[in-house]
Design a protein around this motif. Structure first.
Motif, PDB file in Angstrom:
ATOM      1  N   HIS A   2      44.389  23.517  16.420  1.00 57.04           N
ATOM      2  CA  HIS A   2      44.309  22.235  17.119  1.00 57.04           C
ATOM      3  C   HIS A   2      45.487  21.337  16.748  1.00 57.04           C
ATOM      4  O   HIS A   2      46.007  20.597  17.594  1.00 57.04           O
ATOM      5  N   ALA A   3      45.909  21.411  15.474  1.00 56.89           N
ATOM      6  CA  ALA A   3      47.006  20.568  15.023  1.00 56.89           C
ATOM      7  C   ALA A   3      48.294  20.858  15.788  1.00 56.89           C
ATOM      8  O   ALA A   3      49.084  19.946  16.084  1.00 56.89           O
ATOM      9  N   PHE A   4      48.499  22.116  16.116  1.00 57.99           N
ATOM     10  CA  PHE A   4      49.709  22.492  16.860  1.00 57.99           C
ATOM     11  C   PHE A   4      49.466  22.593  18.367  1.00 57.99           C
ATOM     12  O   PHE A   4      50.325  23.040  19.116  1.00 57.99           O
ATOM     13  N   ARG A   5      48.237  22.202  18.776  1.00 63.88           N
ATOM     14  CA  ARG A   5      47.868  22.181  20.193  1.00 63.88           C
ATOM     15  C   ARG A   5      47.976  23.565  20.852  1.00 63.88           C
ATOM     16  O   ARG A   5      48.393  23.695  21.995  1.00 63.88           O
TER      17      ARG A   5
END
Length: 429
Positions: A2-5
């Motif tokens: 999620h952090a790097f989408r």
């Protein structure tokens, strides 16, 4: 993620064309009976020649890993002359743990004449079992270099009848010397037999051998260094290679097999040729001890539980797991595949074993993720929090586990207790 989408987009699983195969394509015993006949006659002659000898006879088959020591011992064990001569025949796989009491118990348990006095010390039961009997005991795969341990065990063997013998297999000449054994050095298999093994594996699905590939078999034979296990593994690999370029790539690899290193490089090559999920499935098998009879259905369920089996819209996870097992078996990763009987005498399940060298390969891959505890609690070396899979089959296993979980906090994914658990398991959450 999620952090790097990153976005999760499941992809359809790409399967190789699964081909229905038998577990054993050729009969290795048939090739062995021809290729090792001279060795068999020599060892059988040694064992029978001492029929009137009051002293215990010890014979050691010595050779590098994968050279066929156990197969030769099986041929000797099943020889009609041996079966007729000895009153009691026993077979025990020793492997790398030479605990005198445990080994004595295993020997007694291997006998159809075992006494049921389980309360007596194992060595006393062993002495009672062999007393007055002309026996042949096969100790397969001995690694022990501690002379006092062997001496302690041998003291109880001496109570057998005249002409009794111990036949052992080992890769170590020093072990044979400690045991005071007549040594039979098992040399490399002749190239013509290696060629048979390779061709049986490589061309098992071909009605006619492709001429260009058939010419290259000799190059592959050279890489085996006389090892039937290497030949079997290479034949399995080459079964899926259909071009001259692919065969040349296999034949030209420098680390396939050497007399100095044994067959570990070739076995690692077999492992490297697997797909990623098959690698996971095989490496996971190190959770079971060496020479352990693995319940195939249970193994597949454990693969599923750990998420190793890729989903497929047309097949169940169990069906795909069975295909993976069949494929690994056809590549010689598993052996001794047989139906086991339950206590009522009915065939109830398939079991298999892993060759010791294959087990070593899996151990080198899993490193500190697996702990197999089958000895006294004080001898168990617990790793750090990297432990993910536990197999316990030892005294006070509940206390061991509770103490371990209290001191550390590993994320345990598999726990197998191979004997009764009589106390609550704490801290497991």
């Amino acid at each position: 993620m999620h952090a790097f989408r990153f976005k999760y987009r499941p992809q359809p699983v790409v399967f190789k064309e699964w081909r229905q195969t038998d577990y054993i394509i050729t009969d290795p015993q048939e090739i062995a009976s021809r290729s090792r006949d001279k060795d068999k006659v020599e060892v059988v002659g040694t064992l029978l020649r001492h029929a009137n000898n009051a002293d215990l006879v010890v014979v050691a088959i010595v050779g590098m890993g994968g050279i066929g020591k156990t197969t030769l011992a099986q041929l000797i064990y099943n020889e009609p002359g041996i079966q007729k001569h000895f009153q009691l025949l026993l077979w025990v796989c020793v492997s790398d743990t030479f605990d005198v009491n445990s080994l004595a118990k295993s020997i007694v348990d291997a006998s159809p004449k075992k006494n049921d006095d389980a309360n007596r010390p194992p060595l006393e039961r062993l002495q009672k079992l062999v007393s007055g009997q002309r026996y042949l005991l096969v100790l397969d795969d001995v690694w022990n270099r501690e002379a006092p341990k062997w001496g302690r065990l041998k003291d109880h063997f001496k109570h057998g009848g005249m002409g009794s013998a111990v036949l052992t297999t080992t890769h170590d000449k020093g072990v044979a010397k400690i045991m005071g054994a007549d040594t039979h050095l098992l040399g490399r298999l002749e190239d013509r037999f290696l060629k048979e093994i390779i061709e049986a594996g490589a061309f098992s699905f071909e009605k006619k051998k492709p001429a260009e590939l058939a010419k290259m078999v000799h190059q592959i034979v050279i890489r085996c260094c006389g090892s039937p296990l290497a030949a079997s593994a290479l034949g399995s690999i080459l079964r899926t290679k259909t071009s001259v370029k692919e065969w040349k790539a296999i034949a030209s690899r420098s680390s396939i097999c050497t007399e100095e290193t044994g067959t570990l490089p070739i076995l690692k090559l077999s492992y490297n040729d697997l797909s990623s999920h098959m690698k996971q499935c095989f490496a996971y098998c190190v959770i079971f001890p060496k020479d352990y009879k693995i319940d195939v259905a249970k193994l597949i369920q454990l693969w599923i539980a750990n998420g190793f089996i890729p989903e497929h819209k047309e097949d169940s996870l169990e069906a795909i797991g069975q295909l993976i097992f069949d494929e690994l078996a056809s590549r010689s990763f598993f052996l001794d595949i047989e139906k086991s009987k339950d206590i009522r005498g009915y065939y109830s399940k398939y079991t298999c074993k892993i060759h010791d060298l294959m087990h070593d390969i899996a151990m080198s891959i899993m490193e500190k993720e697996c702990v197999v505890a089958t000895v006294e609690p004080s001898k168990i070396e617990w790793p750090a929090d990297t432990t993910r899979h536990l197999f316990l089959s030892c005294p006070q296993q509940e206390g061991i586990l509770n103490d371990f979980m209290e001191k550390r906090s590993p994320a345990i994914q598999t726990l197998i207790c191979d004997s009764y658990v009589q106390c609550p398991l704490q801290h497991l959450s």
